[in-house]
Design an enzyme around this catalytic site. Structure first.
Site, PDB file in Angstrom:
ATOM      1  N   HIS A 180       3.673   1.902  -9.616  1.00  0.00           N
ATOM      2  CA  HIS A 180       3.059   0.852  -9.058  1.00  0.00           C
ATOM      3  C   HIS A 180       1.687   0.759  -8.734  1.00  0.00           C
ATOM      4  O   HIS A 180       1.118   1.828  -8.693  1.00  0.00           O
ATOM      5  CB  HIS A 180       3.882   0.542  -7.646  1.00  0.00           C
ATOM      6  CG  HIS A 180       3.836   1.476  -6.391  1.00  0.00           C
ATOM      7  ND1 HIS A 180       4.700   2.366  -6.164  1.00  0.00           N
ATOM      8  CD2 HIS A 180       2.777   1.765  -5.695  1.00  0.00           C
ATOM      9  CE1 HIS A 180       4.472   3.157  -5.214  1.00  0.00           C
ATOM     10  NE2 HIS A 180       3.213   2.648  -4.764  1.00  0.00           N
ATOM     11  N   GLU A 199       5.143  -3.312   3.764  1.00  0.00           N
ATOM     12  CA  GLU A 199       4.974  -3.501   2.126  1.00  0.00           C
ATOM     13  C   GLU A 199       5.833  -4.637   1.222  1.00  0.00           C
ATOM     14  O   GLU A 199       7.027  -4.465   2.060  1.00  0.00           O
ATOM     15  CB  GLU A 199       5.122  -2.253   1.383  1.00  0.00           C
ATOM     16  CG  GLU A 199       6.394  -1.823   1.819  1.00  0.00           C
ATOM     17  CD  GLU A 199       6.373   0.086   1.379  1.00  0.00           C
ATOM     18  OE1 GLU A 199       5.838   0.730   1.753  1.00  0.00           O
ATOM     19  OE2 GLU A 199       7.311   0.035   0.445  1.00  0.00           O
ATOM     20  N   GLN A 219       2.530  -3.609  -5.501  1.00  0.00           N
ATOM     21  CA  GLN A 219       2.840  -3.237  -4.235  1.00  0.00           C
ATOM     22  C   GLN A 219       1.646  -3.634  -3.495  1.00  0.00           C
ATOM     23  O   GLN A 219       0.528  -3.163  -3.246  1.00  0.00           O
ATOM     24  CB  GLN A 219       2.838  -1.738  -3.973  1.00  0.00           C
ATOM     25  CG  GLN A 219       3.348  -1.347  -2.773  1.00  0.00           C
ATOM     26  CD  GLN A 219       3.410   0.152  -2.222  1.00  0.00           C
ATOM     27  OE1 GLN A 219       2.369   0.932  -2.614  1.00  0.00           O
ATOM     28  NE2 GLN A 219       4.522   0.838  -1.845  1.00  0.00           N
ATOM     29  N   HIS A 247      -4.455   2.336  -4.160  1.00  0.00           N
ATOM     30  CA  HIS A 247      -3.727   3.596  -4.757  1.00  0.00           C
ATOM     31  C   HIS A 247      -3.259   3.168  -6.166  1.00  0.00           C
ATOM     32  O   HIS A 247      -2.686   2.076  -6.355  1.00  0.00           O
ATOM     33  CB  HIS A 247      -3.297   4.576  -4.024  1.00  0.00           C
ATOM     34  CG  HIS A 247      -1.643   3.893  -3.594  1.00  0.00           C
ATOM     35  ND1 HIS A 247      -1.425   3.324  -2.381  1.00  0.00           N
ATOM     36  CD2 HIS A 247      -0.442   4.026  -4.173  1.00  0.00           C
ATOM     37  CE1 HIS A 247      -0.211   2.621  -2.386  1.00  0.00           C
ATOM     38  NE2 HIS A 247       0.443   3.054  -3.376  1.00  0.00           N
ATOM     39  N   GLU A 270      -0.376   8.557  -6.109  1.00  0.00           N
ATOM     40  CA  GLU A 270       0.776   8.958  -5.390  1.00  0.00           C
ATOM     41  C   GLU A 270       1.900   9.317  -6.606  1.00  0.00           C
ATOM     42  O   GLU A 270       1.798   8.596  -7.805  1.00  0.00           O
ATOM     43  CB  GLU A 270       1.189   7.498  -4.886  1.00  0.00           C
ATOM     44  CG  GLU A 270       2.582   7.789  -4.044  1.00  0.00           C
ATOM     45  CD  GLU A 270       3.068   6.213  -3.603  1.00  0.00           C
ATOM     46  OE1 GLU A 270       2.323   5.495  -3.223  1.00  0.00           O
ATOM     47  OE2 GLU A 270       4.238   6.254  -3.453  1.00  0.00           O
TER      48      GLU A 270
HETATM   49  C1  MC0 Z   1      -9.844   6.775   1.987  1.00  0.00           C
HETATM   50  N1  MC0 Z   1     -10.720   7.378   0.826  1.00  0.00           N
HETATM   51  C2  MC0 Z   1     -10.287   6.726  -0.416  1.00  0.00           C
HETATM   52  C3  MC0 Z   1      -9.017   5.955   0.205  1.00  0.00           C
HETATM   53  N2  MC0 Z   1      -8.828   6.094   1.392  1.00  0.00           N
HETATM   54  N3  MC0 Z   1     -10.752   6.838  -1.325  1.00  0.00           N
HETATM   55  C4  MC0 Z   1     -10.050   5.996  -2.232  1.00  0.00           C
HETATM   56  N4  MC0 Z   1      -8.927   5.418  -2.318  1.00  0.00           N
HETATM   57  C5  MC0 Z   1      -8.319   5.263  -1.021  1.00  0.00           C
HETATM   58  N5  MC0 Z   1      -7.180   4.507  -0.610  1.00  0.00           N
HETATM   59  C6  MC0 Z   1     -11.750   8.024   0.921  1.00  0.00           C
HETATM   60  C7  MC0 Z   1     -12.817   7.529   1.814  1.00  0.00           C
HETATM   61  O1  MC0 Z   1     -13.714   6.332   1.261  1.00  0.00           O
HETATM   62  C8  MC0 Z   1     -13.652   8.702   2.323  1.00  0.00           C
HETATM   63  O2  MC0 Z   1     -14.732   9.014   1.371  1.00  0.00           O
HETATM   64  C9  MC0 Z   1     -12.666   9.762   2.322  1.00  0.00           C
HETATM   65  O3  MC0 Z   1     -11.597   9.502   1.585  1.00  0.00           O
HETATM   66  C10 MC0 Z   1     -12.268   9.757   3.831  1.00  0.00           C
HETATM   67  O4  MC0 Z   1     -11.727   8.647   4.523  1.00  0.00           O
HETATM   68  P1  MC0 Z   1     -11.089   8.302   5.859  1.00  0.00           P
HETATM   69  O5  MC0 Z   1     -11.186   6.833   6.093  1.00  0.00           O
HETATM   70  O6  MC0 Z   1     -12.046   9.326   6.774  1.00  0.00           O
HETATM   71  O7  MC0 Z   1      -9.695   8.770   5.787  1.00  0.00           O
HETATM   72  P2  MC0 Z   1      -9.182  10.092   5.997  1.00  0.00           P
HETATM   73  O8  MC0 Z   1      -9.975  11.201   5.413  1.00  0.00           O
HETATM   74  O9  MC0 Z   1      -8.368  10.047   7.340  1.00  0.00           O
HETATM   75  O10 MC0 Z   1      -7.945   9.854   4.997  1.00  0.00           O
HETATM   76  C11 MC0 Z   1      -7.849   9.707   3.595  1.00  0.00           C
HETATM   77  C12 MC0 Z   1      -6.808  10.060   2.946  1.00  0.00           C
HETATM   78  C13 MC0 Z   1      -5.683   9.264   3.704  1.00  0.00           C
HETATM   79  C14 MC0 Z   1      -6.493   9.722   1.582  1.00  0.00           C
HETATM   80  C15 MC0 Z   1      -6.316  11.530   3.184  1.00  0.00           C
HETATM   81  O11 MC0 Z   1      -5.912   7.848   3.512  1.00  0.00           O
HETATM   82  C16 MC0 Z   1      -4.055   9.546   3.356  1.00  0.00           C
HETATM   83  O12 MC0 Z   1      -3.497  10.445   3.616  1.00  0.00           O
HETATM   84  N6  MC0 Z   1      -3.780   8.661   2.553  1.00  0.00           N
HETATM   85  C17 MC0 Z   1      -2.179   8.805   1.784  1.00  0.00           C
HETATM   86  C18 MC0 Z   1      -1.256   8.068   2.834  1.00  0.00           C
HETATM   87  C19 MC0 Z   1      -1.402   6.579   2.706  1.00  0.00           C
HETATM   88  O13 MC0 Z   1      -2.463   6.014   1.908  1.00  0.00           O
HETATM   89  N7  MC0 Z   1      -0.444   5.745   3.056  1.00  0.00           N
HETATM   90  C20 MC0 Z   1      -0.458   4.172   2.817  1.00  0.00           C
HETATM   91  C21 MC0 Z   1       0.135   3.655   1.807  1.00  0.00           C
HETATM   92  P3  MC0 Z   1     -15.999   9.491   1.597  1.00  0.00           P
HETATM   93  O14 MC0 Z   1     -16.821   9.602   0.203  1.00  0.00           O
HETATM   94  O15 MC0 Z   1     -16.881   8.352   2.427  1.00  0.00           O
HETATM   95  O16 MC0 Z   1     -15.875  10.639   2.478  1.00  0.00           O
HETATM   96  S1  MC0 Z   1       1.918   4.256   1.933  1.00  0.00           S
HETATM   97  C22 MC0 Z   1       2.864   3.770   0.414  1.00  0.00           C
HETATM   98  O17 MC0 Z   1       2.157   3.432  -0.552  1.00  0.00           O
HETATM   99  C23 MC0 Z   1       4.246   4.295   0.655  1.00  0.00           C
HETATM  100  C24 MC0 Z   1       4.782   3.414   1.438  1.00  0.00           C
HETATM  101  C25 MC0 Z   1       4.833   3.923  -0.923  1.00  0.00           C
HETATM  102  O18 MC0 Z   1       4.248   3.656  -2.036  1.00  0.00           O
HETATM  103  O19 MC0 Z   1       6.197   4.181  -0.872  1.00  0.00           O
END
Ligand code: MC0
Length: 141
Positions: free
Chosen positions: A7, A43, A59, A83, A133
């Site tokens: 997705h 979602e 998604q 993503h 992912e």
């Molecule tokens: C954050 N950043 C991204 C981003 N989110 N870059 C690209 N794509 C994204 N989606 C970048 C920011 O711009 C920043 O870059 C740096 O990462 C840190 O951002 P932050 O806002 O301070 O965020 P953090 O460090 O607290 O967390 C970033 C991280 C987090 C990727 C680790 O979002 C995470 O754990 N994501 C995985 C879980 C998730 O996204 N869940 C929702 C969908 P700079 O350059 O400014 O430092 S759940 C889902 O989709 C499930 C249900 C499913 O598919 O089944």
């Protein structure tokens, strides 16, 4: 390792507003909707294609909380592609192989994803700025 694009995750402020655009533009249908409290998202999965390697979806993701990943993303960047998710047959061996190469994993072990899937996120900084992912889909999805 990768079998298909499972997705494309798109951050939106409101599912109720976004879903009709995708239905109208492409004739897509919502085949599954769920709240994932741990991820802080509501979602909707819209089926694009069913093939031998499994299904592909759009998604749509609406944040449940401002301090969730999608809530923070929307505040910082506005709506858009959040993503990309690739299907894998065996997520445990995929994560073991990535760990061996020293890859930066957000989830070192699988967590609960859409419709009973097992998922893990890889940090965007190792993949050209794209949050990525891996998905091991549940039977029939
Ligand atoms: C954050 N950043 C991204 C981003 N989110 N870059 C690209 N794509 C994204 N989606 C970048 C920011 O711009 C920043 O870059 C740096 O990462 C840190 O951002 P932050 O806002 O301070 O965020 P953090 O460090 O607290 O967390 C970033 C991280 C987090 C990727 C680790 O979002 C995470 O754990 N994501 C995985 C879980 C998730 O996204 N869940 C929702 C969908 P700079 O350059 O400014 O430092 S759940 C889902 O989709 C499930 C249900 C499913 O598919 O089944």
């Amino acid at each position: 390792m990768l079998s298909r694009i499972d997705h494309v995750g798109i951050a939106v402020a409101s599912l109720a507003e976004a879903i009709p655009h995708y239905e109208k533009a492409f004739g897509l249908k919502v085949v599954h909707q769920e709240d994932n409290e741990r991820q802080g998202v509501r979602e909707a999965m819209l089926l694009v294609h069913s093939g031998e390697a499994g299904n592909s979806y759009v998604q749509l993701l609406e944040p449940l909380r401002e301090d969730s990943p999608v809530g923070k993303f929307l505040a910082k960047r506005g709506p858009g592609i959040h993503h990309i998710a690739y299907g894998v047959a065996d997520i445990d061996s995929a994560l073991a192989a990535l760990t061996e190469t020293g890859f930066d994993l957000v989830n070192k072990t699988p967590v609960h994803g859409t419709a009973g899937s097992r998922i893990a996120f890889l940090h965007p900084k190792g993949l050209g700025g794209v949050l990525t992912e891996l998905v091991e889909a549940a039977e029939g999805h």
